[in-house]
Motif scaffolding. Structure first.
Motif, PDB file in Angstrom:
ATOM      1  N   MET B   1     -10.834 -36.235 -21.004  1.00 32.47           N
ATOM      2  CA  MET B   1     -10.807 -34.925 -21.648  1.00 32.47           C
ATOM      3  C   MET B   1     -10.031 -33.918 -20.798  1.00 32.47           C
ATOM      4  O   MET B   1     -10.192 -33.846 -19.585  1.00 32.47           O
ATOM      5  N   ASP B   2      -9.270 -33.126 -21.436  1.00 33.09           N
ATOM      6  CA  ASP B   2      -8.480 -32.134 -20.718  1.00 33.09           C
ATOM      7  C   ASP B   2      -8.840 -30.750 -21.237  1.00 33.09           C
ATOM      8  O   ASP B   2      -8.474 -30.360 -22.335  1.00 33.09           O
ATOM      9  N   THR B   3      -9.592 -30.052 -20.448  1.00 32.16           N
ATOM     10  CA  THR B   3     -10.026 -28.717 -20.890  1.00 32.16           C
ATOM     11  C   THR B   3      -9.081 -27.619 -20.403  1.00 32.16           C
ATOM     12  O   THR B   3      -9.282 -26.461 -20.673  1.00 32.16           O
ATOM     13  N   VAL B   4      -8.067 -28.041 -19.654  1.00 33.07           N
ATOM     14  CA  VAL B   4      -7.096 -27.079 -19.167  1.00 33.07           C
ATOM     15  C   VAL B   4      -6.267 -26.581 -20.353  1.00 33.07           C
ATOM     16  O   VAL B   4      -5.938 -27.365 -21.247  1.00 33.07           O
ATOM     17  N   PRO B   5      -5.985 -25.298 -20.386  1.00 28.34           N
ATOM     18  CA  PRO B   5      -5.290 -24.730 -21.539  1.00 28.34           C
ATOM     19  C   PRO B   5      -3.803 -25.052 -21.588  1.00 28.34           C
ATOM     20  O   PRO B   5      -3.028 -24.293 -22.128  1.00 28.34           O
ATOM     21  N   HIS B   6      -3.402 -26.159 -21.022  1.00 28.01           N
ATOM     22  CA  HIS B   6      -1.990 -26.537 -21.110  1.00 28.01           C
ATOM     23  C   HIS B   6      -1.724 -27.233 -22.427  1.00 28.01           C
ATOM     24  O   HIS B   6      -2.543 -28.008 -22.917  1.00 28.01           O
ATOM     25  N   ARG B   7      -0.570 -26.984 -22.979  1.00 26.88           N
ATOM     26  CA  ARG B   7      -0.176 -27.666 -24.193  1.00 26.88           C
ATOM     27  C   ARG B   7       0.471 -28.984 -23.821  1.00 26.88           C
ATOM     28  O   ARG B   7       1.164 -29.084 -22.823  1.00 26.88           O
ATOM     29  N   ALA B   8       0.262 -29.973 -24.642  1.00 23.53           N
ATOM     30  CA  ALA B   8       0.886 -31.265 -24.400  1.00 23.53           C
ATOM     31  C   ALA B   8       2.404 -31.132 -24.534  1.00 23.53           C
ATOM     32  O   ALA B   8       2.897 -30.302 -25.309  1.00 23.53           O
ATOM     33  N   ALA B   9       3.117 -31.927 -23.767  1.00 26.14           N
ATOM     34  CA  ALA B   9       4.580 -31.855 -23.811  1.00 26.14           C
ATOM     35  C   ALA B   9       5.096 -32.113 -25.223  1.00 26.14           C
ATOM     36  O   ALA B   9       6.027 -31.457 -25.694  1.00 26.14           O
ATOM     37  N   ALA B  10       4.448 -33.034 -25.906  1.00 23.83           N
ATOM     38  CA  ALA B  10       4.876 -33.348 -27.278  1.00 23.83           C
ATOM     39  C   ALA B  10       4.722 -32.132 -28.185  1.00 23.83           C
ATOM     40  O   ALA B  10       5.580 -31.849 -29.021  1.00 23.83           O
ATOM     41  N   ASP B  11       3.644 -31.393 -27.995  1.00 24.71           N
ATOM     42  CA  ASP B  11       3.422 -30.192 -28.798  1.00 24.71           C
ATOM     43  C   ASP B  11       4.514 -29.160 -28.533  1.00 24.71           C
ATOM     44  O   ASP B  11       4.998 -28.501 -29.452  1.00 24.71           O
ATOM     45  N   LEU B  12       4.886 -29.054 -27.272  1.00 21.22           N
ATOM     46  CA  LEU B  12       5.914 -28.079 -26.935  1.00 21.22           C
ATOM     47  C   LEU B  12       7.213 -28.407 -27.635  1.00 21.22           C
ATOM     48  O   LEU B  12       7.885 -27.531 -28.178  1.00 21.22           O
ATOM     49  N   LEU B  13       7.580 -29.659 -27.631  1.00 20.53           N
ATOM     50  CA  LEU B  13       8.825 -30.048 -28.284  1.00 20.53           C
ATOM     51  C   LEU B  13       8.731 -29.825 -29.783  1.00 20.53           C
ATOM     52  O   LEU B  13       9.680 -29.371 -30.414  1.00 20.53           O
ATOM     53  N   ALA B  14       7.569 -30.149 -30.358  1.00 22.89           N
ATOM     54  CA  ALA B  14       7.387 -30.009 -31.805  1.00 22.89           C
ATOM     55  C   ALA B  14       7.579 -28.565 -32.242  1.00 22.89           C
ATOM     56  O   ALA B  14       8.008 -28.290 -33.368  1.00 22.89           O
ATOM     57  N   THR B  15       7.282 -27.640 -31.344  1.00 22.05           N
ATOM     58  CA  THR B  15       7.416 -26.213 -31.644  1.00 22.05           C
ATOM     59  C   THR B  15       8.803 -25.876 -32.175  1.00 22.05           C
ATOM     60  O   THR B  15       8.956 -25.038 -33.058  1.00 22.05           O
ATOM     61  N   TYR B  16       9.798 -26.517 -31.635  1.00 22.56           N
ATOM     62  CA  TYR B  16      11.173 -26.156 -31.961  1.00 22.56           C
ATOM     63  C   TYR B  16      11.731 -26.938 -33.132  1.00 22.56           C
ATOM     64  O   TYR B  16      12.874 -26.763 -33.503  1.00 22.56           O
ATOM     65  N   ARG B  17      10.921 -27.833 -33.701  1.00 20.74           N
ATOM     66  CA  ARG B  17      11.425 -28.674 -34.774  1.00 20.74           C
ATOM     67  C   ARG B  17      11.511 -27.894 -36.081  1.00 20.74           C
ATOM     68  O   ARG B  17      10.688 -27.028 -36.367  1.00 20.74           O
ATOM     69  N   ARG B  18      12.495 -28.249 -36.837  1.00 21.30           N
ATOM     70  CA  ARG B  18      12.769 -27.555 -38.082  1.00 21.30           C
ATOM     71  C   ARG B  18      11.566 -27.576 -39.018  1.00 21.30           C
ATOM     72  O   ARG B  18      11.331 -26.633 -39.780  1.00 21.30           O
ATOM     73  N   ASP B  19      10.810 -28.668 -38.995  1.00 21.26           N
ATOM     74  CA  ASP B  19       9.706 -28.824 -39.941  1.00 21.26           C
ATOM     75  C   ASP B  19       8.350 -28.441 -39.342  1.00 21.26           C
ATOM     76  O   ASP B  19       7.311 -28.686 -39.954  1.00 21.26           O
ATOM     77  N   CYS B  20       8.362 -27.848 -38.168  1.00 18.99           N
ATOM     78  CA  CYS B  20       7.095 -27.407 -37.588  1.00 18.99           C
ATOM     79  C   CYS B  20       6.583 -26.204 -38.391  1.00 18.99           C
ATOM     80  O   CYS B  20       7.325 -25.241 -38.613  1.00 18.99           O
ATOM     81  N   PRO B  21       5.333 -26.267 -38.842  1.00 18.29           N
ATOM     82  CA  PRO B  21       4.793 -25.175 -39.667  1.00 18.29           C
ATOM     83  C   PRO B  21       4.898 -23.813 -38.996  1.00 18.29           C
ATOM     84  O   PRO B  21       4.990 -22.787 -39.666  1.00 18.29           O
ATOM     85  N   SER B  22       4.875 -23.808 -37.679  1.00 22.34           N
ATOM     86  CA  SER B  22       4.925 -22.522 -36.979  1.00 22.34           C
ATOM     87  C   SER B  22       6.263 -21.821 -37.200  1.00 22.34           C
ATOM     88  O   SER B  22       6.367 -20.599 -37.074  1.00 22.34           O
ATOM     89  N   ARG B  23       7.268 -22.581 -37.550  1.00 27.04           N
ATOM     90  CA  ARG B  23       8.571 -21.982 -37.813  1.00 27.04           C
ATOM     91  C   ARG B  23       8.476 -20.886 -38.868  1.00 27.04           C
ATOM     92  O   ARG B  23       9.034 -19.797 -38.712  1.00 27.04           O
ATOM     93  N   THR B  24       7.777 -21.184 -39.933  1.00 28.84           N
ATOM     94  CA  THR B  24       7.670 -20.210 -41.025  1.00 28.84           C
ATOM     95  C   THR B  24       6.921 -18.959 -40.573  1.00 28.84           C
ATOM     96  O   THR B  24       7.169 -17.864 -41.063  1.00 28.84           O
ATOM     97  N   VAL B  25       5.993 -19.157 -39.644  1.00 29.29           N
ATOM     98  CA  VAL B  25       5.247 -18.012 -39.125  1.00 29.29           C
ATOM     99  C   VAL B  25       6.162 -17.164 -38.248  1.00 29.29           C
ATOM    100  O   VAL B  25       6.191 -15.924 -38.370  1.00 29.29           O
ATOM    101  N   VAL B  26       6.920 -17.820 -37.413  1.00 34.53           N
ATOM    102  CA  VAL B  26       7.836 -17.111 -36.534  1.00 34.53           C
ATOM    103  C   VAL B  26       8.856 -16.322 -37.349  1.00 34.53           C
ATOM    104  O   VAL B  26       9.197 -15.187 -37.010  1.00 34.53           O
ATOM    105  N   GLU B  27       9.293 -16.911 -38.446  1.00 35.18           N
ATOM    106  CA  GLU B  27      10.314 -16.224 -39.238  1.00 35.18           C
ATOM    107  C   GLU B  27       9.777 -14.943 -39.880  1.00 35.18           C
ATOM    108  O   GLU B  27      10.549 -14.046 -40.195  1.00 35.18           O
ATOM    109  N   VAL B  28       8.481 -14.865 -40.066  1.00 34.69           N
ATOM    110  CA  VAL B  28       7.897 -13.635 -40.582  1.00 34.69           C
ATOM    111  C   VAL B  28       7.729 -12.616 -39.457  1.00 34.69           C
ATOM    112  O   VAL B  28       8.060 -11.437 -39.608  1.00 34.69           O
ATOM    113  N   LEU B  29       7.259 -13.093 -38.334  1.00 38.89           N
ATOM    114  CA  LEU B  29       6.998 -12.198 -37.197  1.00 38.89           C
ATOM    115  C   LEU B  29       8.274 -11.730 -36.512  1.00 38.89           C
ATOM    116  O   LEU B  29       8.364 -10.577 -36.066  1.00 38.89           O
TER     117      LEU B  29
END
Lengths: 137, 137
Positions: B1-29
């Motif tokens: 178990m990892d309780t440290v608030p670090h994001r997994a490397a895979a999650d970080l990369l996914a952030t920048y992907r075209r189909d990452c749901p967060s993209r649509t949020v960023v485009e509003v903000l």
DNA sequence: CTGTATCCAAGTCGATACTG
DNA sequence: CAGTATCGACTTGGATACAG
């Protein structure tokens, strides 16, 4: 003297004025690619090359990446280092100021990831409501 | 178990992907008017009416303000309350989620104000450098 | 590899007129 | 007052070709 970190009401209003200098800063930061570039550079332990950024930021075109990096460099947020090798090697890193800006953009990016699902749900609900504006009773 | 608030490397990369749901949020903000609307609503102790926002946000057009408010409402960040009076009265306030988002945008707006002068100086220096690319020696 | 230069499509944005 | 609708100027952004 007021040592409390509150902003004066007049300052708050000035923030929204067309001629407030901060407007031009916001217009650079409040941009999808600026946000991602700053965030990516901040998360990277070392400088990133142009090609690395281009591959990392899915969907960015060469043109937009160049444009964004230039704007950030112009504003003193990003440092551009050219190595006179062949083929050329160009590295981008954050200045101290850029690092501070990157902290903000990273917070936004992280927040977006954390709340993407909830926001998508809200969107779906809103759109469903719009399709059927007159609930039966 | 990892309780440290670090994001997994895979999650970080996914952030920048075209189909990452967060993209649509960023485009509003990551948008000038969204940022200012969220910031203004967050700074206000009470809901703001459409006209108040329009007067406050210097340069915003009716169309853009409507568009922005709709997008924020759709995403569940803003609540729109219509009072069936005449003339109509419409108030906008932040949801809990919107309040959290507003904290981020306010941070950006504040940062922009605090560093506007320095950035303007960097800009001027950069532009001067561009005008005279070959310093005498 | 890292750009610059075009061209062109698509979207943004502002101004204006009109409605409930 | 709080929108909606529409038109047109302008900007943005993508695709492509080419250069250092």
């Amino acid at each position: 003297m007021d040592t409390v970190p509150h902003r004066a009401a007049a300052d708050l209003l000035a923030t929204y004025r067309r001629d407030c200098p901060s407007r031009t800063v916001v217009e650079v930061l409040a941009n999808k690619w600026s946000l991602y570039v700053l965030t990516a550079l901040r998360r990277s332990p070392e400088p990133l090359r142009f090609g690395q950024l281009r591959r990392l930021l899915d969907g960015v075109t060469q043109k937009m990446l160049t444009q964004t990096l230039r704007a950030l460099e112009r504003d003193g947020l990003v440092t551009r280092t050219v190595y006179p090798t062949v083929p050329p090697r160009v590295e981008y890193s954050l200045t101290e100021l850029g690092h501070a800006a990157g902290r903000l953009t990273t917070a936004v990016a992280d927040w977006a990831v954390d709340h993407a699902a909830g926001i998508q749900a809200a969107r779906a609900a809103f759109d469903a409501r719009s399709d059927e504006p007159l609930p039966a009773r």
